[in-house]
Scaffold this active site. Sequence first.
Site, PDB file in Angstrom:
ATOM      1  CB  ALA A  79     -25.525  36.112 -49.866  1.00 14.14           C
ATOM      2  CB  ALA A  80     -23.643  33.914 -44.504  1.00 20.19           C
ATOM      3  N   GLY A 139     -19.110  36.587 -43.001  1.00 22.96           N
ATOM      4  CA  GLY A 139     -19.500  36.203 -41.766  1.00 22.96           C
ATOM      5  C   GLY A 139     -19.499  37.481 -40.987  1.00 22.96           C
ATOM      6  CB  SER A 140     -18.788  41.049 -41.335  1.00 16.38           C
ATOM      7  OG  SER A 140     -19.551  41.173 -42.612  1.00 16.38           O
ATOM      8  CE  LYS A 141     -23.566  43.441 -44.520  1.00 19.52           C
ATOM      9  NZ  LYS A 141     -22.475  42.985 -44.934  1.00 19.52           N
ATOM     10  CG  ASP A 172     -24.716  42.103 -47.497  1.00 16.43           C
ATOM     11  OD1 ASP A 172     -25.330  43.423 -47.706  1.00 16.43           O
ATOM     12  OD2 ASP A 172     -23.585  41.890 -47.564  1.00 16.43           O
ATOM     13  CG  ASP A 230     -21.350  32.543 -49.419  1.00 17.08           C
ATOM     14  OD1 ASP A 230     -21.560  33.466 -48.906  1.00 17.08           O
ATOM     15  OD2 ASP A 230     -21.106  32.193 -50.685  1.00 17.08           O
ATOM     16  CB  CYS A 267     -21.426  46.726 -50.705  1.00 18.76           C
ATOM     17  SG  CYS A 267     -20.863  45.474 -51.856  1.00 18.76           S
ATOM     18  CG  ASP A 300     -27.829  28.420 -56.376  1.00 18.25           C
ATOM     19  OD1 ASP A 300     -28.364  29.544 -55.980  1.00 18.25           O
ATOM     20  OD2 ASP A 300     -27.393  28.357 -57.638  1.00 18.25           O
TER      21      ASP A 300
END
Length: 314
Positions: free
Chosen positions: A119-120, A123-125, A189, A143, A242, A170
């Site tokens: 679940a990117a 794109g930070s990670k 994430d 995603d 989060c 999905d």
Amino acid sequence: MDAIPEGLIKPEFERRYRALLGDEYETFLSFMARRPIPSIRVNPMKVDPDRFISLLASKGWELSRIPWYDKGFRVIRGPERLGNTEWHQLGLYYVQEAASMIPPVVLSPRPGESVLDLAASPGSKTTQMAEMMLHRGIIVANDVSPERVDALASNVQRMGSLNVVVTMFDGRRAPDVLGRGRFDRVLLDSPCSSLGEVRRNWGALQRWSPRLVERMSRLQLSLAKAAYETLKPGGLMVYSTCTLEPKENEWVVFKLLQLGASLEEPRVEGLVWRRGLRRWMDLEFGSEMERCMRIYPQDNDTIGFFVAILRKPG
């Protein structure tokens, strides 16, 4: 943002978080009401981090190094809009919250490995892991929505992440689309109720409800099982959110343990974290759950986060 608006905290929310935090509940709320200190991650594949930090300092920026990631910095003083500088446009740095840098740190991808970021977006990670891998090996960054994939692809391109392939489907179909037992490391994430993000806006607090938590936990479990299936025997998976909701965190990890996964003890330099919960309400998770990391806003002045490191039997 210096106080949570009256009426925004629902009685059930207060009941649950007083039970979770006890005497720390008011401190927790006081941090939730504050804006987090902005932070950036320097891209070592495009610029020498030490020289770049010296350049920023000469332009009047005041930076403080983030203990758990040596290329992460809090911006104590700098431009109001960090995303508007030419350095940002060139991909020399990425605006990323300090706690968000933790999942890649504990997953610790190595050059040459195959990695799935299920679940990117945005794109930070993904881009952080690409830099940690020195652009060697491959990251499949997925995603589900076209809009989010656009943002993901844009950031991958801007940061020059050469070893990233962007896909859109999905995530619950990952084993059928990508294959079972294929990846050395997997990051999920997960989409969540986002309570840890309240410091950025009140939306998550407005949306919060027990029904939303239940709905998210079912989605998270489906995604987590799919992510786990794509992992090679002996491979490492990080599950993170989060949010601080136990039903979205410990409960999902507990279900993965029932599939045979084991939890690894985190070691993150300079990070204050609390151990996962053995039990919550009528749910029993067991002592192994203490290897999960609960990261509260008041402990490191970050957003809230939850991180678990899972190993698949070899």
